[in-house]
Write a protein that holds these residues in place. Structure first.
Motif, mmCIF file in Angstrom:
data_model
loop_
_atom_site.group_PDB
_atom_site.id
_atom_site.type_symbol
_atom_site.label_atom_id
_atom_site.label_comp_id
_atom_site.label_asym_id
_atom_site.label_seq_id
_atom_site.Cartn_x
_atom_site.Cartn_y
_atom_site.Cartn_z
ATOM 1 N N ILE A 38 107.626 49.516 -25.608
ATOM 2 C CA ILE A 38 106.731 50.339 -24.785
ATOM 3 C C ILE A 38 105.846 49.446 -23.910
ATOM 4 O O ILE A 38 105.697 49.665 -22.713
ATOM 5 N N ALA A 43 110.807 51.706 -22.550
ATOM 6 C CA ALA A 43 110.787 52.713 -23.599
ATOM 7 C C ALA A 43 111.902 53.743 -23.462
ATOM 8 O O ALA A 43 112.068 54.601 -24.315
ATOM 9 N N SER A 44 112.690 53.669 -22.429
ATOM 10 C CA SER A 44 113.511 54.823 -22.093
ATOM 11 C C SER A 44 114.578 55.150 -23.146
ATOM 12 O O SER A 44 115.029 56.269 -23.240
ATOM 13 N N ARG A 45 114.959 54.176 -23.982
ATOM 14 C CA ARG A 45 115.978 54.519 -24.978
ATOM 15 C C ARG A 45 115.382 54.763 -26.349
ATOM 16 O O ARG A 45 116.096 54.900 -27.334
ATOM 17 N N LEU A 46 114.064 54.789 -26.435
ATOM 18 C CA LEU A 46 113.448 55.029 -27.735
ATOM 19 C C LEU A 46 113.493 56.519 -28.043
ATOM 20 O O LEU A 46 113.307 57.357 -27.170
ATOM 21 N N SER A 47 113.731 56.813 -29.323
ATOM 22 C CA SER A 47 113.710 58.229 -29.711
ATOM 23 C C SER A 47 112.326 58.579 -30.221
ATOM 24 O O SER A 47 111.844 58.005 -31.204
ATOM 25 N N TYR A 48 111.722 59.492 -29.540
ATOM 26 C CA TYR A 48 110.373 59.905 -29.952
ATOM 27 C C TYR A 48 110.418 60.496 -31.347
ATOM 28 O O TYR A 48 109.586 60.185 -32.196
ATOM 29 N N GLU A 49 111.398 61.334 -31.558
ATOM 30 C CA GLU A 49 111.503 62.021 -32.849
ATOM 31 C C GLU A 49 111.561 61.018 -33.987
ATOM 32 O O GLU A 49 110.883 61.153 -34.999
ATOM 33 N N GLU A 50 112.336 59.958 -33.765
ATOM 34 C CA GLU A 50 112.530 58.978 -34.831
ATOM 35 C C GLU A 50 111.215 58.239 -35.124
ATOM 36 O O GLU A 50 110.801 58.115 -36.273
ATOM 37 N N LEU A 51 110.558 57.810 -34.048
ATOM 38 C CA LEU A 51 109.305 57.072 -34.237
ATOM 39 C C LEU A 51 108.259 57.960 -34.904
ATOM 40 O O LEU A 51 107.554 57.541 -35.817
ATOM 41 N N TYR A 52 108.195 59.192 -34.431
ATOM 42 C CA TYR A 52 107.229 60.130 -34.993
ATOM 43 C C TYR A 52 107.519 60.324 -36.481
ATOM 44 O O TYR A 52 106.608 60.323 -37.303
ATOM 45 N N ARG A 53 108.796 60.471 -36.771
ATOM 46 C CA ARG A 53 109.185 60.748 -38.157
ATOM 47 C C ARG A 53 108.810 59.569 -39.045
ATOM 48 O O ARG A 53 108.290 59.756 -40.141
ATOM 49 N N MET A 134 101.027 56.570 -24.915
ATOM 50 C CA MET A 134 102.346 56.755 -25.522
ATOM 51 C C MET A 134 102.294 56.457 -27.017
ATOM 52 O O MET A 134 102.822 57.217 -27.831
ATOM 53 N N VAL A 138 103.044 58.912 -30.313
ATOM 54 C CA VAL A 138 103.905 58.584 -31.450
ATOM 55 C C VAL A 138 103.120 58.683 -32.754
ATOM 56 O O VAL A 138 103.613 59.188 -33.760
#
Lengths: 830, 274
Positions: A38, A43-53, A134, A138
C-alpha cells in the motif's frame, strides 16, 4: 427435557472460525507485506476481504493490542526511514543556507528551492493520508472493537501524530538541529513576503501545507487552540507582518502623500484578506487585519490626518475620494472616527471664522457709525447710511458664505463619510460653534436680515421650488443659532417693517416661512409672529368696516379723507422699533398735531373703534404711516418754458403730509421757519428733520424750497412752497430717509442686546418660578440645570444670570433658602 | 427495495460469492448498510478491480440471509406476516431445516375468547418469529406436535393452523446469534439490532432446546466481551425462562463460552430461583 433430542439431526449454522487457533506472527507477516505494498502504491492486487479477515481474526482472538502496536511500529519505521530521507533530499543547500542568512542567493532561486521543498512535503503528507485511510479501512474492526473498548486513539489519528513526530519534529539534517517544522514556517513566510513584494507564488501549494499544519496538534490532547498552525506558524506570521507593515508605514509616510497612503493602506488590507482566503486560513483574517490596522492606521492616523496633504488639503481641494478613503481607514480602527472628526471640526471652525472675519472686515471697511443714530448731526448721516448699506450687504454675504460652507461640508459628508451620524453631529456642533462664537455676536441679526432681503427683493421672479430652497436654507442656519430669542427679536423687528410698509413681495411666502419656523422651533416661538399677521388681517377688516360706516353717515363729502388703518397689539409688535411708547422711552412722544380735517377722521375712527372694542386705547403712530396727497401746482413759468397747471399725487409719510398741509393755508410766496413748523405740528425733532430733508433737500422731490439751500436743516431755516415743482410722473413717492431694514449700528445693537438681556431675566425668573412651583423644594444645582434645560430651545442662560434671578426672587419672597441642608437648596413660597 | 431488484439482479454492479452461492448486488444498497462493504468498495484493491468479493469462511446460508436483509431489512425465520413478503424472494434454493417440533400458538382473537383486551404474555403470541418462507411446490414433512404447557386458563384456545407457504425453522436461536456475530464482523449496525430483536422475540419458545445451548456458545464466543448486546439478551433469557440469575453465580458468565448440555441441566435445577 430437550424436545426432539436424538430424533433427527438438525444442522445449525456453521460456526466459522471460532474454534481455530491462529498464528499471530504469520498472520501479521501477511498484513505487513500488504501494508508495504500500500505504501509503495502497489495495492491493486490486494484482497480487501482477506486483509480484513486476518485483522478481524487477530482482534477476535484478543490480540488487538499486539496488532495495534505492530502497526504503529511499522508506521514509525516507514516514516523515519523512507519518508524522512526522501524529504531531506529536497533540502537544497540554497534553502538551508538562507534559513540562516539571506545573502548569497537570489530571490528567484530561493523561491524555486522553497517551492520544491513545499511540494515534497505536501506530497509526503498527502501520500501518508491516503495510505493511512486505506490501512484504517483494513483495520476497521480493530478501530471499532479494540480501540473503542480500550479507549486508545484510532490508528489513523495515531499515524497522523507519528507524521508530526517523525517528520515535522525531526532534525533538518545531521548537521542542522532545527526541526523541519521551523524550516517549513520560514519557507512559507518567505514566500508570502515575496508575494507582498510583487512576486507570483503558488498559493495553492502553500494552502495545502497550511492545511496540514491545521490538521495536526502540538499536544496529544488535540485541544482546539493547540493546532500546529496556531502554535508554530500563525504567531510568527503575525510578528513578521507587524515588522513589515511598521516599516512600510514609515516609508509610505515619507514618500507619498496622504491620499496615496490611504490607497495603498486599503490595498494592503484587502491583500491580507485575500491572502487569508487563498493562501492561509480564514481564521487568521481578523488577527492579521488587526495587525495591519494597528501598524498602518492606528499608529499613523494622527500623523496622516495632519500631513500637509492630509484632511485639510483634501477638504480645500475637494478630494472627496481621498476623504472617503481616510474616513474608511479611520473607521476601521476607531468607531468614533475621532481623528478625522477632529480635523474636520477644526477646518469647519477655521473656515467659519474666516467667514465671520470677512463679514466683520466688510462691515468695518466703512467709517465707524456715528455714536448717535437719531441725534442731530446731519453731515455724517449720508456716510452712515452708506456704511449701513455696506453692512447689510456684508450680512447677506455672510449668510451666503455660511451656506456655501455648509453645502461644501454636506457634500463631503454625503459623498465621503457615508452619511455617518456621528460625524454629522460633530459637524453640526462645529457650525454652531463658529456661528455662535463669542467674537461674532451678529449671526441672529444677519440671518433675519437675509430673510428680510429675500422677502423684499430676492424672491422676485423665482419659482416655488427655488423659494422653498431659500427658506429651507434660512431654517438650516437658524438651527445652529443658540440664542433663538435674540433672533426672534430681530425677526419681529424686520417683519414689522415689512408688514407695515408693504415691503413683502408675497404674503404667502411670509406665511410659509412662519410655518417652517413653527415646525423647527415650535409653537411658542411663532405665536407672536402669527399674531402680527392676524393684526394685519383684522386691520384690513377694520378699514373696510370703517369705510362703510363713514359712507353710511350721510352725504358724501367730496373732501373726505380716506383712512386705511393698521391696529397693532402693543404686546406683539416691537414698539421700540415702530416708535410707540417703548419701555425705556421715558419721554413719551408728544402727540402730533394733525390738521383739522385729519383730526376729524381720526376722532371718527376712534369712536368707531371704541364702539366695537370698548376699553381699548388707541395710540397713534404717525411716524409709521403714509399718506396720498393730491397736490396742484399753479401755472408758473417753467424752466422749459411751459406754462400750465400740474397735478401730482404725492405719496408721502404722515408727518410730511402734516407739514405739507401747513402750506395750504399759507399765501403764495410766504414762508414758515423750521421752528414754526415744529411748534405747529409738534413733530419730534428727528422725524421733522428727516421729513424736511426729503421734502426740501432730496433733488427729485423738492416740493418745498429751503432757504438757505444746504443739505443740513437748521432751526432757523425758512421753507417756501415750490410753485415751480416739476416731475416726469403723476405719482411721486417721497421717500423718507432710513426706513428700511438695515444692520444695526453698534449702539443699536448694544441696546437690542440689553433689551434682550432684560427680557431674558424675565424669562429666566418665570422658568424658575414654574419649576419651583412644581417641585416645592429643590437643590441649587438641580434648579440651575433644570432651568437651563427648560430654556434650551430659546437660548442658553448664563449660570450667573440664573443665580442673580434666584437672589431677586428670594428678595421678592417667591423663594426662601432652606436652612441647615447639606447642599444649598430653595423652597417655594406660595 | 422491491423483491424484483434482488431477484433479477438488474443493474447490479457487484457480486458476492460464498461457497456454492453467488449474489448479484448493488453497491449503493450494501454500502448504506454495512461499513465493511463501504470500505471494501473504497479500497483500491482486487475486489474493487474485479467488482466481486469472495467470503470463503462464512456460512453461505447466513450470508444469504444477510444479503436479503440488506434489501428487505428482514431475514428468515420471521413472523408470519413478514413471511409473506420474504416468500416472494428467490432465496437461492436455500434448504430450510425443518423443526422437529412445532410449538403451540394461541388463536387469541377467537370471538368470545375474551383475550382481545387481556394483556398477552409475550410467549403466547401467535406470530412467533421462527417461521420460514417455503419455496413453492416444495414438500415438507412438518410433524405436528400436540400443544404442550398450555395454562388451564387458555385451554379453549386453538392451535393455529399454518398455511402452506412456510415451515417452522428448527434452530432459530442459533441463526439469530450467528447473524448477530456476522453483522458485527461486517459492521452493520442495523442488522445487529434486527438479529438481537429476533432472538429476543423467539427465545421464549425455544429456550428448552439444544438450539438454545448452541446459541449461548455462539453468543459468548463470536464477539469481544465489550459487546454486551447478545450477552445481555442471553442472561435475560436465563433469568426469565430458566429463572436463574447467572450474574449471581461466580464465574458462571465466563463459562458460558463453553456452555453444554450438562451445564444447561445443572442450571435448570439450580436451587436458587429468581
Amino acid at each position: 427435557m430437550i424436545a426432539g433430542r436424538g430424533r433427527q439431526r438438525i444442522r445449525p449454522p456453521r460456526r466459522g472460525l471460532h474454534g481455530d487457533e491462529i498464528d499471530f506472527e504469520s498472520t501479521w507477516d501477511i498484513i505487513q507485506a500488504a501494508f508495504r505494498e500500500i505504501h509503495t502504491k502497489n495495492a491493486s492486487r490486494l484482497s480487501y476481504e482477506e486483509l480484513y479477515r486476518h485483522a478481524y481474526r487477530i482482534v477476535l482472538k484478543k490480540k488487538g493490542e499486539d496488532l495495534y502496536k505492530k502497526v504503529k511500529e511499522f508506521e514509525k519505521q516507514w516514516l523515519s526511514g523512507e519518508v524522512r530521507s526522501s524529504i531531506q533530499l529536497l533540502l537544497s543547500p540554497n534553502l538551508l543556507a538562507d534559513a540562516q542568512s539571506v545573502g548569497g542567493t537570489t530571490a528567484n532561486e530561493r523561491r524555486v528551492a522553497g517551492e520544491k521543498f513545499l511540494k515534497g512535503l505536501k506530497q509526503a503528507w498527502g501520500d501518508h493520508q491516503v495510505c493511512m485511510s486505506m490501512l484504517a479501512d483494513v483495520l476497521m474492526y480493530m478501530d471499532r472493537v479494540y480501540c473503542q473498548d480500550h479507549r486508545v486513539p484510532s490508528i489513523y489519528t495515531t499515524a497522523m501524530v507519528l507524521f508530526r513526530d517523525e517528520i515535522l519534529h525531526s532534525r533538518t539534517s545531521a548537521k542542522d538541529s532545527r526541526p523541519l517544522l521551523d524550516l517549513l514556517s520560514h519557507v512559507i513566510l518567505e514566500q508570502i513576503q515575496m508575494e507582498r513584494d510583487g512576486d507570483v507564488i503558488d498559493k495553492h501549494l502553500i494552502k495545502s501545507c497550511v492545511h496540514m499544519l491545521d490538521g495536526l496538534h502540538a499536544d496529544d490532547l488535540e485541544s482546539e487552540n493547540q493546532r500546529l498552525y496556531n502554535v508554530s506558524f500563525e504567531q510568527d506570521y503575525l510578528n513578521t507582518s507587524r515588522v513589515f507593515y511598521r516599516g512600510e508605514a514609515e516609508s509610505m509616510l515619507r514618500e507619498s502623500d496622504a491620499g496615496e497612503y490611504c490607497r495603498r493602506a486599503r490595498k494592503r488590507i484587502h491583500e491580507e484578506e485575500d491572502r487569508c482566503r487563498a493562501t492561509l486560513l480564514e481564521s487568521t483574517t481578523p488577527k492579521i487585519q488587526k495587525v495591519v490596522e494597528e501598524e498602518l492606521i492606528q499608529n499613523r492616523i494622527k500623523e496622516l490626518v495632519e500631513m500637509e496633504s492630509g484632511v485639510r488639503f483634501m477638504i480645500d481641494n475637494d478630494r472627496l475620494d481621498e476623504l472617503n478613503l481616510i474616513y474608511d481607514l479611520n473607521a476601521r480602527v476607531d468607531t468614533k472616527k475621532s481623528e478625522v472628526t477632529r480635523a474636520i471640526q477644526k477646518r469647519i471652525v477655521e473656515l467659519g471664522t474666516e467667514v465671520n472675519n470677512d463679514a466683520i472686515a466688510a462691515s468695518q471697511a466703512a467709517p465707524p457709525p456715528a455714536p448717535a443714530a437719531d441725534g442731530g448731526d446731519k453731515p455724517k448721516g449720508q456716510a452712515q447710511e452708506k456704511s449701513l448699506n455696506l453692512q447689510t450687504a456684508a450680512a447677506i454675504k455672510w449668510v451666503e458664505d455660511v451656506l456655501v460652507l455648509k453645502d461644501k461640508f454636506d457634500k463631503v459628508w454625503r459623498d465621503s463619510f457615508q452619511s455617518d451620524n456621528l460625524l454629522q453631529t460633530a459637524m453640526t456642533r462645529s457650525f454652531a460653534d463658529f456661528i455662535n462664537s463669542a467674537t461674532f455676536p451678529r449671526s441672529s441679526e444677519y440671518i433675519s436680515l437675509f430673510i428680510d432681503e429675500n422677502m423684499k427683493k430676492g424672491i422676485k421672479g423665482k419659482t416655488e421650488t427655488e423659494i422653498d430652497i431659500m427658506l429651507e436654507k434660512a431654517i438650516i442656519l437658524l438651527r445652529y443659532v443658540q440664542d433663538k430669542d435674540l433672533f426672534e427679536r430681530y425677526y419681529k423687528k424686520h417683519l414689522c417693517r415689512r408688514l407695515l410698509m408693504n415691503k413683502s413681495i408675497s404674503n404667502e411666502v411670509e406665511k410659509q416661512m412662519i410655518s417652517k419656523m413653527k415646525m423647527e422651533l415650535g409653537n411658542n416661538f411663532t405665536m407672536k409672529l402669527e399674531a402680527m399677521f392676524k393684526d394685519m388681517t383684522v386691520s384690513e377688516e377694520l378699514t373696510s368696516g370703517f369705510k362703510k360706516h363713514v359712507e353710511g353717515l350721510g352725504d358724501r363729502d367730496p373732501h373726505r379723507i380716506e383712512l386705511a388703518i393698521n391696529v397693532l397689539t402693543s404686546m406683539t409688535w416691537p414698539m421700540d422699533t415702530i416708535g410707540g411708547p417703548g419701555d425705556n422711552d421715558e419721554d413719551r412722544r408728544p402727540k402730533c398735531n394733525f390738521p383739522p380735517a385729519v383730526e376729524k377722521i381720526k376722532r371718527g375712527f376712534e369712536k368707531y373703534y371704541s364702539e366695537k372694542h370698548s376699553g381699548r386705547q388707541l395710540t397713534w403712530l404717525p411716524n409709521m404711516g403714509t399718506a396720498d396727497v393730491k397736490a396742484v401746482f399753479p401755472r408758473v413759468l417753467q424752466k422749459d418754458g411751459s406754462f400750465k397747471e400740474r397735478r401730482h399725487e404725492l405719496n408721502v409719510s404722515t408727518y410730511a403730509m402734516v407739514i405739507l398741509l401747513l402750506f395750504n393755508e399759507l399765501p403764495a410766496g410766504q414762508h414758515i421757519t423750521f421752528e414754526e413748523i415744529q411748534a405747529q405740528t409738534n413733530i419730534p425733532h428727528s422725524d421733522l428733520v428727516r421729513n424736511l430733508q426729503s421734502l426740501a433737500v432730496a433733488p427729485k422731490t423738492r416740493i418745498l424750497v429751503k432757504e438757505p439751500m444746504s443739505k443740513e436743516i437748521r432751526p432757523t431755516d425758512m421753507f417756501f412752497f415750490n410753485e415751480g415743482f416739476r416731475a416726469g410722473f403723476i405719482r411721486i413717492k417721497v421717500g423718507v430717509v432710513s426706513s428700511g431694514n438695515k444692520v444695526e449700528s453698534d449702539r443699536e445693537r448694544r441696546e437690542t442686546e440689553k433689551k434682550n438681556d432684560d427680557s431674558r431675566s424675565h424669562v429666566v425668573e418665570a422658568a424658575i418660578v414654574r419649576i419651583m412651583k412644581q417641585r416645592k423644594e429643590l437643590g441649587h444645582q438641580h434648579l440651575v440645570s433644570e432651568t437651563i434645560s427648560q430654556l434650551n430651545g430659546k437660548f442658553k442662560p448664563e449660570v450667573s444670570l440664573i443665580k442673580k434671578r434666584i437672589e431677586k426672587l428670594i428678595e421678592r419672597e417667591y423663594l426662601e433658602r432652606v436652612e441647615g441642608g447639606e447642599i444649598s437648596s430653595y423652597r417655594y413660597l406660595a | 427495495m422491491s423483491p424484483s431488484a434482488f431477484n433479477s439482479g438488474d443493474f447490479s454492479d457487484f457480486t458476492i460469492s460464498c461457497g456454492e452461492l453467488t449474489f448479484k448486488v448493488h453497491k449503493m444498497v450494501l454500502a448504506s448498510c454495512s461499513e465493511f462493504f463501504s470500505a471494501c468498495f473504497r479500497f483500491p484493491g482486487k475486489e474493487a478491480d474485479d467488482s466481486c468479493i469472495n467470503l470463503p469462511e462464512d456460512d453461505p446460508q447466513m450470508v444469504r440471509r444477510m444479503v436479503i436483509f440488506f434489501y428487505h431489512l428482514d431475514y428468515d425465520p420471521t413472523s408470519e406476516q413478514l413471511c409473506n413478503r420474504l416468500s416472494k424472494i428467490n432465496h437461492s434454493n436455500g434448504p430450510a431445516d425443518l423443526a422437529t417440533t412445532a410449538h403451540p400458538r394461541i388463536n387469541w382473537w377467537l370471538p368470545g375468547s375474551g383475550f382481545k383486551d387481556a394483556v398477552q404474555p409475550c410467549y403466547y403470541r401467535f406470530d412467533c418469529p421462527c417461521y420460514c418462507p417455503l419455496a413453492e411446490g416444495e414438500r415438507t414433512d412438518q410433524p405436528t406436535a400436540p400443544p404442550v404447557n398450555i395454562p388451564p386458563a387458555f385451554s379453549q384456545a386453538q392451535t393455529m393452523i399454518r398455511s402452506g407457504a412456510g415451515v417452522q425453522m428448527a434452530s432459530p436461536l442459533t441463526i439469530h446469534a450467528s447473524m448477530y456475530a456476522l453483522a458485527e464482523k461486517y459492521q452493520s449496525r442495523c442488522l445487529m439490532l434486527r438479529a438481537l430483536k429476533k432472538f429476543k422475540d423467539c427465545v421464549h419458545d425455544h429456550w428448552n432446546t439444544p438450539d438454545f445451548i448452541e446459541a449461548v456458545v455462539i453468543g459468548f464466543s463470536s464477539t469481544q466481551s465489550g459487546n454486551r448486546g447478545m450477552r445481555d439478551a442471553i442472561l435475560d433469557a436465563f433469568r426469565i425462562c430458566v429463572r436463574v440469575d447467572i450474574s449471581k453465580i461466580p464465574g458462571m458468565e465466563e463459562r458460558l463460552e463453553n456452555f453444554d448440555e450438562p451445564c444447561f441441566h445443572l442450571l435448570k435445577s439450580w436451587p436458587i430461583k429468581v
